[in-house]
Scaffold this active site. Structure first.
Site, PDB file in Angstrom:
ATOM      1  N   HIS A  83      45.932  35.374  46.884  1.00 22.24           N
ATOM      2  CA  HIS A  83      46.133  35.492  45.434  1.00 22.24           C
ATOM      3  C   HIS A  83      47.159  36.563  45.078  1.00 22.24           C
ATOM      4  CE1 HIS A  83      42.839  38.635  45.350  1.00 22.24           C
ATOM      5  NE2 HIS A  83      43.600  39.127  44.384  1.00 22.24           N
ATOM      6  N   ASP A 219      41.242  33.975  51.691  1.00 19.55           N
ATOM      7  CA  ASP A 219      42.205  34.564  50.758  1.00 19.55           C
ATOM      8  C   ASP A 219      43.225  35.483  51.461  1.00 19.55           C
ATOM      9  OD1 ASP A 219      43.508  35.519  48.528  1.00 19.55           O
ATOM     10  OD2 ASP A 219      41.685  35.966  47.411  1.00 19.55           O
ATOM     11  N   SER A 665      42.971  44.540  46.249  1.00 15.16           N
ATOM     12  CA  SER A 665      43.123  43.233  46.866  1.00 15.16           C
ATOM     13  C   SER A 665      44.162  43.310  47.965  1.00 15.16           C
ATOM     14  CB  SER A 665      43.546  42.201  45.839  1.00 15.16           C
ATOM     15  OG  SER A 665      42.403  41.686  45.240  1.00 15.16           O
TER      16      SER A 665
HETATM   17  N1  ARG Z   1      38.811  38.234  41.414  1.00 17.32           N
HETATM   18  C1  ARG Z   1      39.874  38.608  42.291  1.00 17.32           C
HETATM   19  C2  ARG Z   1      40.716  39.749  41.710  1.00 17.32           C
HETATM   20  O1  ARG Z   1      40.395  40.302  40.700  1.00 17.32           O
HETATM   21  C3  ARG Z   1      40.675  37.426  42.717  1.00 17.32           C
HETATM   22  C4  ARG Z   1      41.455  36.724  41.651  1.00 17.32           C
HETATM   23  C5  ARG Z   1      42.296  35.550  42.070  1.00 17.32           C
HETATM   24  N2  ARG Z   1      41.554  34.316  42.240  1.00 17.32           N
HETATM   25  C6  ARG Z   1      41.257  33.421  41.249  1.00 17.32           C
HETATM   26  N3  ARG Z   1      40.554  32.361  41.556  1.00 17.32           N
HETATM   27  N4  ARG Z   1      41.653  33.557  40.012  1.00 17.32           N
HETATM   28  O2  ARG Z   1      41.878  39.847  41.694  1.00 17.32           O
HETATM   29  N1  ASP Z   2      40.436  40.883  43.165  1.00 16.44           N
HETATM   30  C1  ASP Z   2      40.830  42.234  42.849  1.00 16.44           C
HETATM   31  C2  ASP Z   2      42.325  42.485  43.091  1.00 16.44           C
HETATM   32  O1  ASP Z   2      43.131  41.611  42.935  1.00 16.44           O
HETATM   33  C3  ASP Z   2      39.992  43.211  43.549  1.00 16.44           C
HETATM   34  C4  ASP Z   2      38.838  43.626  42.720  1.00 16.44           C
HETATM   35  O2  ASP Z   2      38.963  43.683  41.491  1.00 16.44           O
HETATM   36  O3  ASP Z   2      37.812  43.935  43.307  1.00 16.44           O
HETATM   37  O4  ASP Z   2      42.777  43.581  43.313  1.00 16.44           O
END
Ligand code: ARG
Ligand code: ASP
Length: 732
Positions: A83, A219, A665
């Site tokens: 991502h 990921d 991330s």
């Molecule tokens: N929750 C994660 C973060 O805050 C991954 C986000 C990307 N993935 C998604 N399905 N939108 O960045």
């Molecule tokens: N998914 C998040 C990021 O992109 C990580 C988090 O918020 O825990 O940095």
């Protein structure tokens, strides 16, 4: 036992042997070393950060300004999340060469794809520059003057540090400006895409599983840093060569067990650990609900379009991922804060602080003044939330913003440049107008209507006006604006001069945006708004200083500010709700359980299914032998079932108690020996309030098991040559 704020100390002691809150400064890690070693770490603080020798920090990079990456080979190869690389993968994808859907693996350096604009930043060293930054500042210096002094000192210090080097210096405040650190960085600008799994692996579970456990997302993506012949940063050139990092991470094949020590080394973006109850209340219970509702509207329309065609899926994938990400996180955050009674707990702490502060002239007014500032700011914050989440929801209004700026521009040269750029954009925008306008129109109307109902768009009509009338008005604006009429717009732009601005401002879209903007950003209001925030900054600086004086034994971690940090904890499951316990790891079996060819997020690649069915996991899988339970016969004689069951499976993810946030991330998750065991990519939904308050019972970071990553590269993609670049270590 890591010391945390007293606010939680009692709670933490009661529930966990180790409360894992905190994101620590690498240079000061000596303070945590004993605690980390007690928790299981077998290396030293100096192995992690050392100014004189190559150390783990040399293997870590800041990926652009929002993710982390780690070198895993002597040839500049690094890992980050899928991502994080998403927009670069998308950028190189077309419907014919759809790397996003099908994955991408460069087989030679020659095939690696340049990513203009992408940077990888390595920290060379850091330094405490508090005294130099605050030179000339006293406790009495008025805030505006203080800011000016600080700003000018920072400028001088940076210049001095960068002078005659290729380094870039960054200076950031810690604890609201009680301390300052300078970071000397090396910024690489030739970064190329090397590999990415297909999105049904790299984004398996999609937004349905996002922020959730149990998780099965692969990921990760891979990039390579290129440097000039002297191994120094250089802009893209065919003559550049793979960068040789001072240090790259060894990879452990040993895997993880519940209770194992782990640490995360990366770039957490923002936390607000020390803000007052009013700030928590505002974020969790006032702003979040508004944002969530408005994004629900947008997501509904985008998702509908995405389900209609692959082209539309590609078009909206990236923006939907980002809209949905906040939308879901805020829901978890608000629930988490309320479950924890976070606002009440903060209030209790504030009462204690006030008692302590009552006889201290420097501190006794801090909390009452903070309260007053928040009371003043609350309605403005709500209005600005509506502006960013409703007014700016549609492309239509974002374009209106651009055209409004053009209309107000008085420089003939700038006007000419902008209008010709806009002509190009117009061609692009109208390429798929027929489909797009259905989505965009609906979003525009519904979000504005929502805001009007809440009383924040009085210019659309008073409260006693019928909603249907407002809706019709909005539809008319959308349909009659020249922004939605290609021929008219191009013709208008063709002869555009400064004088045309007047006419442009009369366009219904530009006019509406102008009304909304002028109301939300009334200059006088915004100027007091800024002053209040400056005041909050000053008060928070005192508040945090006071907290530290009040609790001299507590080791306070500074809020995240996109600087390199170490968070440590251990692999551990948790109880998300009554009667449910989440184990800390997931496996490929779970992917097969989730498989559903009819649901986009749960489609499984045939090759992955094949590898699973023949259990071809290479050296990365696990084998477990379990014995059947005992049974008792009618005569009450106990037999043991001697038939054992051997299961082979492939680990996919695990969770741990490391305190992380957005920006972490892609961060490496390391074991007690400092070897790579996983890649951090998310947090568990029930613990997403950790940016405001950390609860060791619920807050878990989610990691991709490095063995799954290797398995995908080697067994699934047949790119073993990439694994061969890495150093794998197995003690078994
Ligand atoms: N929750 C994660 C973060 O805050 C991954 C986000 C990307 N993935 C998604 N399905 N939108 O960045
Ligand atoms: N998914 C998040 C990021 O992109 C990580 C988090 O918020 O825990 O940095």
């Amino acid at each position: 036992m890591k010391r945390i704020l007293t606010l939680f100390a009692v709670l933490a002691l009661a529930v966990s042997a180790m409360a894992d809150e905190g994101m620590w400064i690498p240079m000061l890690l000596g303070r945590n070393e004993a605690d980390m070693q007690k928790a299981g770490m077998r290396i030293t603080a100096k192995d992690i950060y050392d100014i004189n020798n190559a150390c783990l920090k040399d293997a870590i990079i800041l990926f652009n300004q929002g993710c982390t990456g780690e070198f895993v080979s002597g040839q500049g190869l690094f890992l980050t999340n899928h991502h994080c690389g998403y927009s670069y993968i998308t950028q190189h994808s077309t419907v014919e060469h759809d790397y996003l859907t099908n994955g991408f693996w460069a087989t030679t350096h020659f095939e690696e794809l340049p990513c203009p604009g992408l940077t990888a930043t390595r920290l060379v060293r850091m330094e405490d520059v508090t005294a130099q930054v605050l030179e000339g500042v006293t406790a009495e210096t008025p805030e505006a003057e203080r800011n000016a002094i600080v700003e000018s000192n920072i400028k001088k210090l940076k210049q001095r540090a960068e002078n005659g080097t290729h380094y870039k210096a960054v200076i950031k405040p810690f604890y609201y400006g009680n301390q300052y650190f300078m970071y000397i960085n090396e910024v690489f600008t030739d970064v190329r895409l090397v590999g990415a799994p297909p999105s049904n692996i790299g984004k398996f579970g999609g937004d349905t599983d996002n922020w959730m456990w149990p998780r099965h997302t692969g990921d990760f993506s891979m990039f390579r840093v290129y440097a000039n012949q002297d191994n120094l940063p250089a802009n893209y050139s065919r003559n550049n060569v793979p960068y040789k990092p001072l240090k790259f991470l060894e990879i452990s094949l040993d895997g993880v067990e519940e209770g194992d020590f782990t640490f995360v080394f990366g770039y957490p973006g923002t936390t607000q650990r020390y803000v007052t109850s009013d700030a928590v209340q505002l974020a969790a219970n006032i702003e979040n609900p508004i944002r969530i509702d408005l994004r629900t509207i947008r997501l509904k329309h985008y998702n509908k379009a995405m389900n209609q065609s692959p082209a539309q899926r590609l078009k909206y994938a990236s923006r939907v991922a980002s809209i949905a990400n906040g939308w879901k996180k805020w829901q978890g955050e608000t629930q988490g804060i309320n479950r924890l009674e976070g606002v009440a707990k903060k209030r209790q702490f504030e009462e204690r602080f006030q008692q302590w502060a009552n006889d201290k002239p420097q501190y006794y007014k801090v909390l009452p003044q903070l309260k007053e500032d928040y009371d003043y700011l609350r309605p403005i914050e709500v209005e600005l939330t509506y502006f960013s989440e409703a007014v700016r929801a549609s492309d239509f209004m974002n374009r209106a913003n651009t055209y409004r700026q053009l209309a107000n521009e008085e420089d003939e040269i700038k006007v000419a440049a902008t209008s010709s750029k806009l002509k190009e954009e117009t061609e692009k925008y109208f390429a798929d107008f027929e489909q797009h306008t259905v989505v965009d129109r609906a979003i525009f109307i519904e979000t504005f209507l929502y805001m009007w109902r809440a009383g924040y768009a009085p210019y659309l009509g008073a409260e006693n006006v019928e909603a249907a009338a407002v809706e019709a008005k909005l539809a008319k604006i959308y349909d009659e604006s020249m922004l939605n009429n290609k021929e008219k717009l191009l013709k208008f732009l063709d002869g555009y001069t400064v004088k045309s601005g007047k006419k442009l401002l009369k366009d219904p879209a530009v006019h509406l945006y102008d009304q909304a903007y002028n109301m939300a950003y009334d200059p006088q209001k915004i100027s007091t708004y800024r002053q209040r925030y400056q005041d909050i900054q000053r008060l928070m600086r005192l508040y945090v200083k006071g907290m530290m004086e009040m609790q001299p034994d507590v080791n306070f971690f500074p809020d995240a500010n996109l600087t390199l940090r170490v968070a440590y904890g251990h692999v551990e499951g948790f109880r998300p709700r009554d009667g449910v316990y989440y184990k800390p790891y997931s496996t490929l079996r779970g992917i097969m359980e989730k498989e559903n060819p009819d649901i986009y997020d749960y489609v499984v690649e045939p090759k992955l299914k094949m590898l699973y069915s023949v259990k071809d996991f290479g050296p990365y899988g696990i084998e477990k032998t379990t014995y059947d339970t005992t049974w008792t016969d009618s005569a009450n004689v106990t037999f043991f079932d001697i038939s054992s069951k051997t299961t082979k499976d492939m680990p996919v993810g695990f969770i741990a108690t490391n305190h992380t946030t957005g920006g972490n991330s892609g961060s490496p998750v390391l074991n007690a020996d400092g070897r790579l065991i996983g890649i951090n990519f998310d947090r568990c939904w029930e613990g997403t309030m950790s940016d405001l308050l950390f609860d060791p019972d619920y807050c878990r970071n989610i990691c991709l098991d490095i063995r799954y990553c290797l398995f995908i590269i080697d067994k699934f993609a047949g790119a073993k040559y990439l694994v061969d670049e890495m150093t794998l270590v197995s003690s078994k």
